[in-house]
Design a protein around this motif. Structure first.
Motif, short mmCIF file in Angstrom:
data_model
loop_
_atom_site.label_atom_id
_atom_site.label_comp_id
_atom_site.label_asym_id
_atom_site.label_seq_id
_atom_site.Cartn_x
_atom_site.Cartn_y
_atom_site.Cartn_z
N PHE A 67 -6.25 -7.62 0.75
CA PHE A 67 -5.70 -6.28 0.51
C PHE A 67 -6.75 -5.19 0.71
O PHE A 67 -6.51 -4.21 1.41
CB PHE A 67 -5.08 -6.20 -0.89
N MET A 68 -7.92 -5.35 0.10
CA MET A 68 -8.98 -4.34 0.22
C MET A 68 -9.44 -4.15 1.67
O MET A 68 -9.51 -3.02 2.15
CB MET A 68 -10.15 -4.68 -0.69
N THR A 120 -11.20 1.56 -10.33
CA THR A 120 -10.56 1.46 -9.03
C THR A 120 -11.42 2.10 -7.94
O THR A 120 -11.54 1.55 -6.86
CB THR A 120 -9.17 2.11 -9.07
N TYR A 140 0.82 -1.21 0.00
CA TYR A 140 0.00 0.00 0.00
C TYR A 140 0.86 1.26 0.00
O TYR A 140 0.63 2.18 -0.78
CB TYR A 140 -0.94 0.00 1.21
N TRP A 155 -5.16 -2.31 -9.51
CA TRP A 155 -6.42 -3.01 -9.80
C TRP A 155 -6.24 -4.52 -9.62
O TRP A 155 -7.08 -5.19 -9.03
CB TRP A 155 -6.88 -2.67 -11.21
N LYS A 211 -14.40 -0.11 -7.13
CA LYS A 211 -14.05 -1.35 -6.45
C LYS A 211 -14.27 -1.17 -4.97
O LYS A 211 -14.73 -1.93 -4.24
CB LYS A 211 -12.62 -1.75 -6.76
N CYS A 217 -4.01 -6.04 -7.77
CA CYS A 217 -3.83 -6.32 -6.34
C CYS A 217 -5.16 -6.32 -5.62
O CYS A 217 -5.41 -7.15 -4.74
CB CYS A 217 -2.88 -5.31 -5.71
N LEU A 218 -6.02 -5.39 -5.97
CA LEU A 218 -7.35 -5.34 -5.34
C LEU A 218 -8.19 -6.56 -5.73
O LEU A 218 -8.97 -7.06 -4.92
CB LEU A 218 -8.08 -4.06 -5.74
N GLU A 219 -8.02 -7.05 -6.94
CA GLU A 219 -8.80 -8.18 -7.42
C GLU A 219 -8.26 -9.52 -6.93
O GLU A 219 -9.02 -10.39 -6.55
CB GLU A 219 -8.82 -8.20 -8.96
#
Length: 139
Positions: A96-97, A136, A51, A87, A139, A89-91
């Motif tokens: 992570f999110m 993003t 992050y 994107w 999300k 990494c978030l998926e």
């Protein structure tokens, strides 16, 4: 298409999405080392490192534009690639999110995304960057 994979195997994988493949099944259809390693990141210090890296690199664009001393901060020109990586990494990283939302200052990442959207609205060539920023934020 890989050698040995029939057209039926490829079509079945396309219909079913990307299958879950074991670590040692490198010949299996759908094997992807990057996705497997990205999905295995769970430690808070690793998530924080990722992050903070995104924040530092994405903030470079508007920091380079708004400095008092001209050319004192060199602007890196990889904003679109960084947003694609963010994107992914978030998926692909399930923790992570939630980690970002619970333990990090979300405004640190929102400022550069909003900056890219503000700057991209003037240039039709940056429509892809605008879409990445929008996806993003959604999300």
């Amino acid at each position: 298409r890989r050698e040995g994979a029939t057209a039926d195997d490829v079509a079945a994988a396309a219909r079913a999405g990307l299958p879950s493949v074991g670590a040692h099944e490198t010949d299996a259809l759908g094997f992807n080392v990057f996705r497997r390693l990205l999905g295995s990141i769970e430690a808070p210090d690793q998530l924080n490192f990722i992050y903070k890296g995104f924040v530092r690199l994405l903030n470079n664009a508007h920091q380079a534009e708004s400095t008092y001393l001209p050319y004192s901060i060199t602007r890196i020109g990889i904003e679109q690639e960084l947003l694609v990586l963010l994107w992914k990494c978030l998926e692909e990283t399930p923790r992570f999110m939630p980690y970002v939302l619970k333990h990090c200052d979300v405004t640190e990442i929102l400022v550069p995304i909003c900056y890219f959207m503000l700057e991209g609205r003037k240039d039709p060539a940056k429509v892809g960057l605008m879409y990445l920023c929008t996806f993003t934020l959604l999300k």
